[in-house]
Write a protein that holds these residues in place. Structure first.
Motif, PDB file in Angstrom:
ATOM      1  N   MET A 261       0.833  -1.208   0.000  1.00 21.01           N
ATOM      2  CA  MET A 261       0.000   0.000   0.000  1.00 21.01           C
ATOM      3  C   MET A 261       0.865   1.253   0.000  1.00 21.01           C
ATOM      4  O   MET A 261       0.597   2.217  -0.718  1.00 21.01           O
ATOM      5  CB  MET A 261      -0.925   0.005   1.226  1.00 21.01           C
ATOM      6  N   GLU A 262       1.923   1.239   0.804  1.00 23.77           N
ATOM      7  CA  GLU A 262       2.798   2.417   0.866  1.00 23.77           C
ATOM      8  C   GLU A 262       3.475   2.665  -0.489  1.00 23.77           C
ATOM      9  O   GLU A 262       3.607   3.813  -0.925  1.00 23.77           O
ATOM     10  CB  GLU A 262       3.859   2.240   1.957  1.00 23.77           C
ATOM     11  N   ALA A 263       3.839   1.575  -1.164  1.00 21.85           N
ATOM     12  CA  ALA A 263       4.447   1.728  -2.491  1.00 21.85           C
ATOM     13  C   ALA A 263       3.468   2.360  -3.472  1.00 21.85           C
ATOM     14  O   ALA A 263       3.853   3.190  -4.315  1.00 21.85           O
ATOM     15  CB  ALA A 263       4.909   0.360  -3.001  1.00 21.85           C
ATOM     16  N   GLN A 264       2.188   1.994  -3.378  1.00 19.45           N
ATOM     17  CA  GLN A 264       1.182   2.572  -4.274  1.00 19.45           C
ATOM     18  C   GLN A 264       1.022   4.068  -4.004  1.00 19.45           C
ATOM     19  O   GLN A 264       0.962   4.872  -4.936  1.00 19.45           O
ATOM     20  CB  GLN A 264      -0.163   1.854  -4.083  1.00 19.45           C
ATOM     21  N   SER A 269       2.256   9.810  -5.499  1.00 17.54           N
ATOM     22  CA  SER A 269       2.527  11.099  -4.854  1.00 17.54           C
ATOM     23  C   SER A 269       3.113  12.169  -5.783  1.00 17.54           C
ATOM     24  O   SER A 269       2.820  13.357  -5.584  1.00 17.54           O
ATOM     25  CB  SER A 269       3.435  10.900  -3.632  1.00 17.54           C
ATOM     26  N   PRO A 270       3.904  11.837  -6.798  1.00 15.53           N
ATOM     27  CA  PRO A 270       4.405  12.916  -7.672  1.00 15.53           C
ATOM     28  C   PRO A 270       3.329  13.540  -8.554  1.00 15.53           C
ATOM     29  O   PRO A 270       3.526  14.619  -9.102  1.00 15.53           O
ATOM     30  CB  PRO A 270       5.460  12.201  -8.539  1.00 15.53           C
ATOM     31  N   ALA A 282       6.937  15.271   2.739  1.00 17.33           N
ATOM     32  CA  ALA A 282       8.341  15.656   2.887  1.00 17.33           C
ATOM     33  C   ALA A 282       9.257  14.440   2.998  1.00 17.33           C
ATOM     34  O   ALA A 282      10.370  14.425   2.458  1.00 17.33           O
ATOM     35  CB  ALA A 282       8.502  16.551   4.121  1.00 17.33           C
ATOM     36  N   ASN A 283       8.779  13.416   3.676  1.00 18.31           N
ATOM     37  CA  ASN A 283       9.613  12.226   3.883  1.00 18.31           C
ATOM     38  C   ASN A 283       9.216  11.055   2.992  1.00 18.31           C
ATOM     39  O   ASN A 283       9.781   9.967   3.096  1.00 18.31           O
ATOM     40  CB  ASN A 283       9.535  11.808   5.355  1.00 18.31           C
ATOM     41  N   ASN A 284       8.211  11.305   2.112  1.00 19.31           N
ATOM     42  CA  ASN A 284       7.814  10.312   1.113  1.00 19.31           C
ATOM     43  C   ASN A 284       7.462   8.956   1.730  1.00 19.31           C
ATOM     44  O   ASN A 284       7.925   7.896   1.281  1.00 19.31           O
ATOM     45  CB  ASN A 284       8.939  10.134   0.087  1.00 19.31           C
TER      46      ASN A 284
END
Length: 593
Positions: A261-264, A269-270, A282-284
């Protein structure tokens, strides 16, 4: 007045029971639920679909019956799995009562008297013209929140913040209560108006180039301050509706790993703005508040130093199915207590108002003296002052911090209203509900629809597939207690969906569509699309989106393009430019998966 309320309650309950009974005996409904898949091409790959795509829930999570209520094959991997599944199903399908085991609870206030009230045919709620808790198919929850920050206090902070729920009623507001209490909200004063969109702020016409038109409607909901039986009464608030979604396949979503999920989220995010409550730009990485915890349970350290990632409900407020939508709802919708929820779902403002109602005090004084009375805990020494004090004290037992008061006055015979065994079986049922198999994937029009779905960008948010992880699910204290008593391993006692390729068509990310009278906060998790094509057949309605404002797929899609600020605007603009035949193909694809 109270006698009238009791009579009405009896009549409503009786009529509802009759309705449910007639449903369960209806031959046509039974045949619909058990219709076997008979397509010759079923399970075979073609030029557009893989063989796997006929099984949206993978081998362990798909039923070949056209049904939202069938057990997943994973249920059969448990000892007595089918038997426990059926026992758990009983708690979903039947009415709760004030005092009859095994489905007793309800009092002192409740949202609905059964789960299936909100999930007709186990699916999405139906669009309503008025809010009535006892209407079968009304899956609406009232979302009552502050529309602005509150006044600044002496500590320099606002009394409440914009978009926060009002504190006078519960987060899932109740419109039902046992006599002599008056419900926190008088539902007769709730008004739902359906209004038409006359033009799209995005500039898209409400007629396609080929002459076909579409219509968009949206609800405007008002609740006057007089409807609140609380002290104090809320101020500066707005109301929205949120409907239930289908409950099948949620165990599979629970088996998606936090890391995937975090990878998705990181991949998206960009390109889009993400909810800062979930994503630390900020910390992606996920923000600290993206991880779920619950003070009454040991959820805080399931993943090392934090709980699981929030993934359930439109607002992504729950992180584990075992403490998620259904596990929470069986408690707070019916107000039934259990060992891990050893308190009521109420508010101090409601408790105070009830304690100040002379009709409430008089009724308890006249009917609460007997130890057999449901009102006896509130009777105290029988004086007006002590009854009022006891009502205020007991109706306000709404946290584990008030356990001592709960045990002293409300915990009868040392038994929870829902036993650990019953809750364990309920979660076997909930986690074990299968996704219906896909249909018509050999149809050329469906295949064209899939290609168009990807070409115009729908898959950017409605991600087709995921691979589940090892499914080392979190286990609540209630199930742990039952497994310990029976010598079972709780990590192997619920249906598991490890290493399955699944096809839910969701990215598990929140997006914004900027619709008229939008969802609270504007952030809404992408809804899975699997199985939705069966909705009309299985539930009698196919209403879509969070408040059922869309009556079909085209309306749902065009709401995504209401504003140019929508995350999906460019995709909807592309859909708008498709030919009639292409739009039909895309809709047929949505009905097939």
């Amino acid at each position: 007045m109270k006698e009238t309320r009791l009579l009405l309650s009896f009549l409503i309950t009786t009529s509802t029971l009759t309705f449910l009974s007639s449903c369960s005996d209806d031959k046509e409904v039974k045949e619909t639920y058990n219709l076997e898949e008979k397509e010759d091409a079923f399970g075979k790959a073609n030029d557009v679909f893989t063989a796997e795509e006929w099984y949206p829930g993978g081998e362990l999570g798909t039923t070949t019956k056209r049904s939202y209520s069938a057990p997943a094959p994973a249920v059969d991997q448990l000892a007595d799995g089918q038997e426990r599944f059926k026992h758990g199903e009983d708690f979903f399908e039947h009415l709760y009562t004030l005092n009859t085991e095994p489905r007793k609870g309800l009092g002192p206030a409740w949202v609905r008297s059964s789960c299936i009230h909100c999930h007709p045919g186990y699916g999405h709620g139906k669009r309503q013209e008025q809010y009535r808790a006892n209407e079968i198919g009304n899956g609406y929850l009232l979302v009552i929140y502050h529309n602005q920050d509150g006044p600044i206090g002496t500590d320099g902070k606002p009394a409440y913040t914009k978009n926060s729920y009002i504190s006078e009623v519960t987060g899932m507001p109740q419109t039902q209560a046992m006599a002599p209490f008056t419900p926190p909200i008088d539902e007769n004063q709730i008004k739902i108006e359906w209004k038409k969109v006359t033009e799209m702020p995005s500039g898209l016409s409400m007629t396609f180039a080929d002459g076909e038109s579409y219509e968009l409607i949206y609800p405007e909901v008002t609740i006057p301050q007089t409807a609140f039986n609380t002290n104090p009464k809320p101020e500066n608030y707005e109301v929205r509706l949120e409907s239930t979604i289908g409950i099948y396949g949620t165990g599979l979503l629970d088996a998606i790993t936090d890391e995937d999920m975090e990878a998705q989220w990181r991949n998206e995010s960009p390109y889009v703005e993400l909810n800062p409550a979930m994503w630390d730009k900020a910390n992606n990485k996920f923000a600290a508040s993206a991880y779920y915890s619950a003070a009454y349970n040991d959820l805080g350290k399931h993943r090392g130093d934090h709980g699981p990632v929030k993934r359930f409900t439109y607002a992504m407020t729950r992180g584990s199915l075992q403490d998620g939508a259904g596990a929470n709802a069986i408690w707070n919708i019916t107000n039934v207590t259990r060992s891990d929820r050893h308190f009521l779902y109420t508010t101090p403002a409601w408790a105070k108002a009830q304690s100040e109602d002379p009709n409430v005090i008089k009724y308890i004084k006249e009917n609460g003296a007997s130890e057999q009375s449901l009102l006896h805990p509130y009777y105290a020494d029988g004086s007006d002052a002590q009854i009022a004090a006891r009502v205020n004290e007991l109706l306000g037992v709404n946290s584990i911090a008030k356990k001592e008061t709960f045990d002293k006055h409300l915990f009868k015979d040392g038994k929870e209203e829902m036993s650990d065994l019953d809750y364990y079986d309920f979660m076997i049922w909930h986690r074990g509900l299968a996704v219906p198999a896909a249909r018509n994937l050999d149809d050329p029009q469906v295949q064209q629809g899939k290609k168009l779905f990807a070409q115009i960008g729908c898959t950017r948010c409605h991600r087709p597939s995921w691979k589940t992880g090892s499914d080392d699910y979190w286990v609540d204290a209630s199930i742990k207690a039952y497994c310990k008593e029976k010598g079972l391993d709780p990590q192997k006692s619920l249906p598991r969906f490890a290493n399955q390729t699944i096809w839910p068509y969701t990215d598990m990310v929140q997006h914004r569509l900027f619709m008229k009278n939008d969802i609270r906060t504007g952030w809404c998790r992408t809804t899975p699309l699997w199985g939705r094509g069966l909705s009309l057949r299985l539930t009698g309605a196919e209403d879509r989106l969070h408040d059922c404002r869309a009556r079909n797929e085209v309306e749902a899609i065009m709401w995504h393009g209401y504003s140019k600020d929508s995350d999906a605007y460019s995709t909807v603009e592309a859909f708008y430019k498709l030919s009639k035949a292409e739009r039909d193909a895309l809709v047929k694809f949505l009905r097939a998966i």
